[in-house]
Write a protein that holds these residues in place. Structure first.
Motif, PDB file in Angstrom:
ATOM      1  N   GLU A 211       1.394  -0.057 -11.494  1.00 47.75           N
ATOM      2  CA  GLU A 211       1.502   1.078 -10.701  1.00 47.75           C
ATOM      3  C   GLU A 211       2.907   1.522 -10.913  1.00 47.75           C
ATOM      4  O   GLU A 211       3.262   2.870 -10.232  1.00 47.75           O
ATOM      5  CB  GLU A 211       1.327   0.858  -9.430  1.00 47.75           C
ATOM      6  CG  GLU A 211      -0.278   0.789  -8.808  1.00 47.75           C
ATOM      7  CD  GLU A 211      -1.229   1.772  -9.180  1.00 47.75           C
ATOM      8  OE1 GLU A 211      -0.831   2.955  -9.104  1.00 47.75           O
ATOM      9  OE2 GLU A 211      -2.453   1.297  -9.016  1.00 47.75           O
TER      10      GLU A 211
ATOM     11  N   LEU B  52      -5.923   4.914  -2.965  1.00 45.38           N
ATOM     12  CA  LEU B  52      -4.982   5.988  -2.784  1.00 45.38           C
ATOM     13  C   LEU B  52      -5.046   7.076  -3.658  1.00 45.38           C
ATOM     14  O   LEU B  52      -4.944   7.021  -4.681  1.00 45.38           O
ATOM     15  CB  LEU B  52      -3.710   5.044  -2.828  1.00 45.38           C
ATOM     16  CG  LEU B  52      -3.590   3.949  -1.810  1.00 45.38           C
ATOM     17  CD1 LEU B  52      -2.144   3.014  -2.048  1.00 45.38           C
ATOM     18  CD2 LEU B  52      -3.347   4.523  -0.415  1.00 45.38           C
TER      19      LEU B  52
ATOM     20  N   ASN C 195       1.051  -1.096  -0.181  1.00 44.39           N
ATOM     21  CA  ASN C 195      -0.182  -0.034   0.130  1.00 44.39           C
ATOM     22  C   ASN C 195       0.919   1.359   0.141  1.00 44.39           C
ATOM     23  O   ASN C 195       0.623   2.295  -0.674  1.00 44.39           O
ATOM     24  CB  ASN C 195      -0.806  -0.036   1.312  1.00 44.39           C
ATOM     25  CG  ASN C 195      -1.976  -1.023   1.205  1.00 44.39           C
ATOM     26  OD1 ASN C 195      -2.201  -1.782   0.146  1.00 44.39           O
ATOM     27  ND2 ASN C 195      -2.527  -1.384   2.360  1.00 44.39           N
TER      28      ASN C 195
ATOM     29  N   GLN D  36      -5.587  -0.352  -1.736  1.00 46.25           N
ATOM     30  CA  GLN D  36      -4.712   0.454  -3.119  1.00 46.25           C
ATOM     31  C   GLN D  36      -5.911   1.247  -3.837  1.00 46.25           C
ATOM     32  O   GLN D  36      -5.253   2.241  -4.408  1.00 46.25           O
ATOM     33  CB  GLN D  36      -3.801  -0.282  -3.639  1.00 46.25           C
ATOM     34  CG  GLN D  36      -2.726  -0.992  -2.818  1.00 46.25           C
ATOM     35  CD  GLN D  36      -2.066  -2.127  -3.388  1.00 46.25           C
ATOM     36  OE1 GLN D  36      -1.903  -2.162  -4.719  1.00 46.25           O
ATOM     37  NE2 GLN D  36      -1.310  -2.783  -2.801  1.00 46.25           N
ATOM     38  N   THR D  37      -6.994   0.746  -4.082  1.00 50.22           N
ATOM     39  CA  THR D  37      -7.830   1.601  -4.779  1.00 50.22           C
ATOM     40  C   THR D  37      -8.256   3.006  -4.238  1.00 50.22           C
ATOM     41  O   THR D  37      -8.769   3.683  -5.029  1.00 50.22           O
ATOM     42  CB  THR D  37      -9.126   0.640  -4.971  1.00 50.22           C
ATOM     43  OG1 THR D  37      -9.808   0.485  -3.728  1.00 50.22           O
ATOM     44  CG2 THR D  37      -9.038  -0.549  -5.786  1.00 50.22           C
TER      45      THR D  37
ATOM     46  N   VAL E 259       2.595   1.706  -3.312  1.00 46.57           N
ATOM     47  CA  VAL E 259       1.780   2.042  -4.472  1.00 46.57           C
ATOM     48  C   VAL E 259       1.522   3.726  -3.957  1.00 46.57           C
ATOM     49  O   VAL E 259       1.491   4.391  -4.946  1.00 46.57           O
ATOM     50  CB  VAL E 259       0.597   1.491  -4.573  1.00 46.57           C
ATOM     51  CG1 VAL E 259      -0.239   1.896  -5.422  1.00 46.57           C
ATOM     52  CG2 VAL E 259       1.030  -0.113  -5.149  1.00 46.57           C
ATOM     53  N   ALA E 260       1.197   3.966  -3.016  1.00 46.85           N
ATOM     54  CA  ALA E 260       0.822   5.376  -2.623  1.00 46.85           C
ATOM     55  C   ALA E 260       2.022   6.500  -2.961  1.00 46.85           C
ATOM     56  O   ALA E 260       1.855   7.474  -3.305  1.00 46.85           O
ATOM     57  CB  ALA E 260       0.609   5.376  -1.027  1.00 46.85           C
TER      58      ALA E 260
ATOM     59  N   ASP F   6      -1.764   4.654   5.411  1.00 45.52           N
ATOM     60  CA  ASP F   6      -0.592   4.260   4.354  1.00 45.52           C
ATOM     61  C   ASP F   6      -0.506   5.132   3.478  1.00 45.52           C
ATOM     62  O   ASP F   6       0.490   5.694   3.346  1.00 45.52           O
ATOM     63  CB  ASP F   6      -0.957   2.937   3.678  1.00 45.52           C
ATOM     64  CG  ASP F   6      -1.111   1.664   4.460  1.00 45.52           C
ATOM     65  OD1 ASP F   6      -0.305   1.525   5.467  1.00 45.52           O
ATOM     66  OD2 ASP F   6      -1.915   1.031   4.124  1.00 45.52           O
TER      67      ASP F   6
ATOM     68  N   ARG G  60       2.158   6.815  -6.809  1.00 39.15           N
ATOM     69  CA  ARG G  60       1.078   7.594  -7.309  1.00 39.15           C
ATOM     70  C   ARG G  60       1.481   9.086  -6.963  1.00 39.15           C
ATOM     71  O   ARG G  60       0.978  10.077  -7.830  1.00 39.15           O
ATOM     72  CB  ARG G  60      -0.255   7.362  -6.750  1.00 39.15           C
ATOM     73  CG  ARG G  60      -0.977   6.075  -7.202  1.00 39.15           C
ATOM     74  CD  ARG G  60      -2.224   5.596  -6.801  1.00 39.15           C
ATOM     75  NE  ARG G  60      -2.745   4.238  -7.461  1.00 39.15           N
ATOM     76  CZ  ARG G  60      -3.836   3.804  -6.912  1.00 39.15           C
ATOM     77  NH1 ARG G  60      -4.619   4.529  -6.133  1.00 39.15           N
ATOM     78  NH2 ARG G  60      -4.229   2.615  -7.604  1.00 39.15           N
TER      79      ARG G  60
ATOM     80  N   GLY H  24      -6.511   1.856   4.443  1.00 40.58           N
ATOM     81  CA  GLY H  24      -5.479   2.629   3.540  1.00 40.58           C
ATOM     82  C   GLY H  24      -5.133   3.968   3.758  1.00 40.58           C
ATOM     83  O   GLY H  24      -3.996   4.607   3.340  1.00 40.58           O
TER      84      GLY H  24
END
Length: 321
Positions: free
Chosen positions: A78, A306, A44, A303-304, A47-48, A266, A51, A263
């Motif tokens: 990602e 973030l 998480n 993750q969706t 990926v955060a 995170d 992004r 999330g």
């Protein structure tokens, strides 16, 4: 931002069910259909950070199953460097069972799977047999505790030797033993929520009773006695407080419509880490981290949910109520 961030941590497949309310012990509550999604605090946060514009490398372990293959594909989509994410034969990928009630509060049960095998020997294997390569070319190391504390400690020691800043999101909070004490001593930035902060303060003997309302700045300062230069306590909708050698500061939460708090921590940790890696002033770093955490609560899933760099910048430019 264009920073090298090394994340060492867990990768899980999340199975989430939304319910009217969280069940009490022994109770069954009917909910909606289960939804599968990528998770794990390590993945998480990687990926955060990606992004939000960071260049990110993740170190972790997956099982040799369908979940593991799906999680690896997601990391690549990602833009996360997965070359140090191993696949462990004969082992299941980590699994998180998440129940979310209508106001966004949640309950999570973890089956660690391959994550429990991310020991110091695995770190050596995943870095080509040379532990010194672990932090080479890294601006900041980001750790969490869904993997063994000994692993996080080994990484933090390597970072200290290489003069790389270490950020520890101390979640979930493990028992306060000698390994955790040493890890905190090798941590530059400690991030934890108020529940984790209370548990750590109590276990370390820094407080004897539940903290009174409004005491968080003082308690964040008390946690600095354990080693970190900077301690940040997240306060949910109330924002966050931070303590440094020069005093403390705080930032309120942003008013948003909360859907799911999974999330959020995170997103906060990743945004704070990137901002500090870019030598952003702490006031600005805290503002962006609060914005990232708030945005993550407005969408379901880990993750969706973030946010992107643009979304965070827009919210951070506004003024919280």
């Amino acid at each position: 931002m264009n920073d090298h961030v090394l994340v060492i941590g867990s990768l899980n497949m999340d199975l989430t069910v939304r319910v009217p309310r969280l069940p009490t012990p022994g109770e069954t509550v009917s909910g909606q259909d289960a939804v599968r999604g990528a998770g794990g605090k390590g993945a998480n946060q990687a990926v955060a950070a990606a992004r939000l514009g960071g260049r990110v490398r993740l170190v972790g372990l997956l099982g040799d199953d369908e979940f593991g293959a799906a999680l690896r594909a997601g990391l690549r989509t990602e833009g996360v460097d997965d070359t140090a994410v191993g696949t462990l034969p004969g082992t299941a990928t980590g699994l998180a069972l998440i129940v979310v009630q209508e106001d966004g509060e949640n309950s999570i049960t973890l089956a660690p799977g391959a994550n429990r095998h991310l020991d110091q020997a695995a770190l050596v294997r995943l870095t080509g047999g040379d532990p010194a390569r672990l932090v080479t070319g890294t601006d900041v190391l980001l750790l969490q505790l869904e993997v063994p504390v000994a692993t996080a400690l080994a990484a933090a020691r390597a970072a200290r030797t290489a003069k790389v800043r270490t950020v520890l999101n101390a979640a979930p909070m493990p028992p306060f033993d000698d390994q955790l004490r040493q890890l905190l001593a090798h941590t530059d930035v400690l991030v934890l929520n108020r529940t984790e902060a209370t548990d750590l303060l109590t276990a370390a003997g820094l407080i004897a009773t539940a903290p009174p309302t409004g005491a968080w700045p003082r308690l964040a300062a008390a946690l600095r006695q354990l080693g970190p230069d900077l301690v940040v306590i997240t306060l949910g909708a109330d924002g966050a407080v931070a303590a440094t050698a020069d005093g403390h500061l705080s930032h309120p939460g942003y008013p948003v419509d909360v859907v799911d708090t999974v999330g959020a921590g995170d997103a906060f940790s990743a945004a704070l880490t990137l901002a500090l890696a870019a030598h952003t002033p702490l006031t600005t770093a805290l503002r962006h981290a609060c914005a990232a955490g708030s945005l993550a609560t407005t969408r379901p899933g880990a993750q969706t949910s973030l946010p992107t760099r643009t979304e965070v910048a827009l919210l951070a430019a506004s003024t919280p109520d």
